[in-house]
Design an enzyme around this catalytic site. Structure first.
Site, mmCIF file in Angstrom:
data_model
loop_
_atom_site.group_PDB
_atom_site.id
_atom_site.type_symbol
_atom_site.label_atom_id
_atom_site.label_comp_id
_atom_site.label_asym_id
_atom_site.label_seq_id
_atom_site.Cartn_x
_atom_site.Cartn_y
_atom_site.Cartn_z
ATOM 1 N N ARG A 1 36.706 50.731 36.212
ATOM 2 C CA ARG A 1 36.226 49.358 36.277
ATOM 3 C C ARG A 1 37.416 48.440 36.527
ATOM 4 O O ARG A 1 38.489 48.631 35.967
ATOM 5 C CB ARG A 1 35.540 48.953 34.967
ATOM 6 C CG ARG A 1 34.416 49.867 34.525
ATOM 7 C CD ARG A 1 33.187 49.769 35.434
ATOM 8 N NE ARG A 1 32.053 50.443 34.826
ATOM 9 C CZ ARG A 1 31.731 51.722 35.014
ATOM 10 N NH1 ARG A 1 32.471 52.466 35.827
ATOM 11 N NH2 ARG A 1 30.680 52.257 34.423
ATOM 12 N N HIS A 2 37.201 47.414 37.354
ATOM 13 C CA HIS A 2 38.252 46.428 37.606
ATOM 14 C C HIS A 2 38.556 45.680 36.312
ATOM 15 O O HIS A 2 37.657 45.409 35.518
ATOM 16 C CB HIS A 2 37.790 45.449 38.687
ATOM 17 C CG HIS A 2 38.885 44.613 39.263
ATOM 18 N ND1 HIS A 2 39.405 43.518 38.625
ATOM 19 C CD2 HIS A 2 39.563 44.715 40.439
ATOM 20 C CE1 HIS A 2 40.356 42.975 39.372
ATOM 21 N NE2 HIS A 2 40.471 43.672 40.476
ATOM 22 N N ALA A 3 39.815 45.355 36.115
ATOM 23 C CA ALA A 3 40.214 44.699 34.866
ATOM 24 C C ALA A 3 39.738 43.259 34.778
ATOM 25 O O ALA A 3 39.592 42.727 33.667
ATOM 26 C CB ALA A 3 41.731 44.738 34.729
ATOM 27 N N PHE B 1 32.581 45.613 39.661
ATOM 28 C CA PHE B 1 33.678 45.874 40.592
ATOM 29 C C PHE B 1 34.315 47.178 40.145
ATOM 30 O O PHE B 1 35.170 47.192 39.269
ATOM 31 C CB PHE B 1 34.694 44.722 40.499
ATOM 32 C CG PHE B 1 35.544 44.519 41.722
ATOM 33 C CD1 PHE B 1 35.396 43.390 42.506
ATOM 34 C CD2 PHE B 1 36.514 45.442 42.068
ATOM 35 C CE1 PHE B 1 36.200 43.176 43.620
ATOM 36 C CE2 PHE B 1 37.320 45.246 43.170
ATOM 37 C CZ PHE B 1 37.156 44.103 43.964
ATOM 38 N N ARG C 1 32.628 39.911 33.782
ATOM 39 C CA ARG C 1 33.509 40.980 33.330
ATOM 40 C C ARG C 1 33.443 41.145 31.816
ATOM 41 O O ARG C 1 33.477 42.274 31.308
ATOM 42 C CB ARG C 1 34.966 40.678 33.753
ATOM 43 C CG ARG C 1 35.945 41.796 33.369
ATOM 44 C CD ARG C 1 35.560 43.087 34.078
ATOM 45 N NE ARG C 1 36.328 44.250 33.658
ATOM 46 C CZ ARG C 1 36.011 45.067 32.651
ATOM 47 N NH1 ARG C 1 34.919 44.832 31.922
ATOM 48 N NH2 ARG C 1 36.743 46.114 32.385
#
Length: 382
Positions: free
Chosen positions: A229-231, A236, A281
């Site tokens: 997973r994108h930070a 994403f 997020r």
């Protein structure tokens, strides 16, 4: 319209490098037409003895040293040292990746060579640079990955840190070294004088981590592993389907709205928790659950087809073999066939930038040890 002239035609590069970072930098220049003369010790570059092998030839050596000429020089021998110094007087660029101080002890320091050849661009590639507390330390790619924080950021949160699946410190170092040399050559065109270029693999790899740098330097954060997973953004990353995995990248509200329609969750678009990229997020587990409910009933290929039809960036996961042999790589000219005296026709990588008026391909294979020794010495009258 092409004239068969590459952008670096006429540039002479003296290459004292070995293994990967330095040779990668000079291979990029050879791709663009530079005459790269590879100086090798009598036993040759270590990469000649590192696999994988095909018919006794190192594949790594072939890819990292394509398009160069080889001459063997024992730099402890006064006669061979004189040849090296003579070549440096005629060169535009010298690249070396010994530990700091070695070239000076050999009599090939930047100050001395530039006194004889003021236009010489002298580039030193090392693990930690020519200064700083770690300057004298040896470094290989895995060491720099470990010290840069990249390894600590790679892998699943609950698992151990892991290496990136390519020698990224070496490649980043080679890329920035080539970039620095080009900048110095451009500056020379205005001043007539070369510069000393000092490139550290540590510096290069750290510079390839801008999002981590933003979190540490601007926000005083402490980035941690986030797995697939994108930070900073969501959704994403990589998600499982009923068969295979797929990657998806949603970075703005318009894409998020289209994404919600595709996965059959239009209500998520108006959910207050999904009002911004940062908030999405923070609530990524909610999105992951919705994605799993949808993707569990389709294959990765079907998921990608549906998302792509809606304009949402998505892809199945390709293997390295798939990518190198893909129609896209072929269409972009990323691989060029070359003739090799032992291997016959072999495919090698080529630098990725397209220049108008300049052809791609027309490459030469990596040289045999001292293959061009006689002709290079003859050019100096030796």
């Amino acid at each position: 319209m092409t004239d068969d002239r590459k952008p670096l035609t006429g540039i002479r590069v003296l290459d004292f490098t070995r293994v990967l970072a330095g040779p990668y930098a000079t291979a990029l220049m050879a791709d663009l037409g530079a005459d790269v003369v590879k100086i090798e010790a009598p036993d040759g570059d270590e990469y000649r003895r590192i696999g994988p092998f095909r018919d006794g030839e190192s594949a790594l050596f072939q890819t990292a040293n394509r398009g160069k000429r080889s001459v063997v020089l024992d730099l402890r021998d006064p006669g061979d040292l004189a040849v090296a110094q003579g070549l440096a007087r005629r060169a535009d660029v010298l690249v070396e990746n010994f530990r700091p101080g070695v070239m000076a002890r050999l009599g090939l320091d930047a100050a001395g060579l530039q006194a004889a050849n003021p236009g010489l661009v002298y580039a030193s590639v090392s693990g930690f640079g020519q200064s700083g507390p770690h300057a004298a330390r040896p470094a290989y790619d895995v060491i720099v990955q470990a010290m840069s924080g990249l390894m600590d950021l790679t892998g699943e949160p609950a698992a151990a840190p892991t290496m990136v699946g390519e020698a990224m410190a070496d490649v980043a170092g080679g890329l920035f070294a080539a970039w620095g040399i080009m900048v110095a050559l451009f500056d020379r065109s205005r001043t007539g004088r070369g510069r000393v270029v000092d490139l550290a693999l540590f510096d290069a790899l750290l510079s390839m981590m801008p999002s981590a740098g933003a979190r540490v330097l601007v926000c005083d954060g402490d980035p941690a592993r986030t797995g697939n997973r994108h930070a900073l953004s969501a959704p994403f990353g990589v998600y499982p389907a009923a068969q295979g995995h797929f990657a998806v990248a949603v970075l703005n509200d318009k894409l998020f709205g289209a994404f919600c329609e595709v996965i059959g969750q239009p209500a998520l678009r108006d959910d207050p928790r999904m009002a911004s990229d940062e908030s999405r997020r923070a609530h990524e587990p909610v999105l992951a659950k919705a994605i799993a409910a949808w993707a569990g009933g389709v294959t990765a290929a079907q998921a990608v087809a549906a998302l792509s039809a809606a304009g949402v960036p998505a892809s199945e996961l390709a293997s390295a073999r798939d990518a190198w042999l893909s129609d896209q790589a072929r269409a972009r000219g990323l691989v060029s066939p070359v003739a090799h005296p032992v291997l016959g026709s072999v495919s090698l990588p080529e630098q990725p930038v397209h220049f108008s008026g300049s052809p791609r391909g027309l490459q030469r294979a990596a040289p045999g040890l001292d293959e061009h020794g006689a002709e290079i010495r003859a050019e100096l009258g030796k």
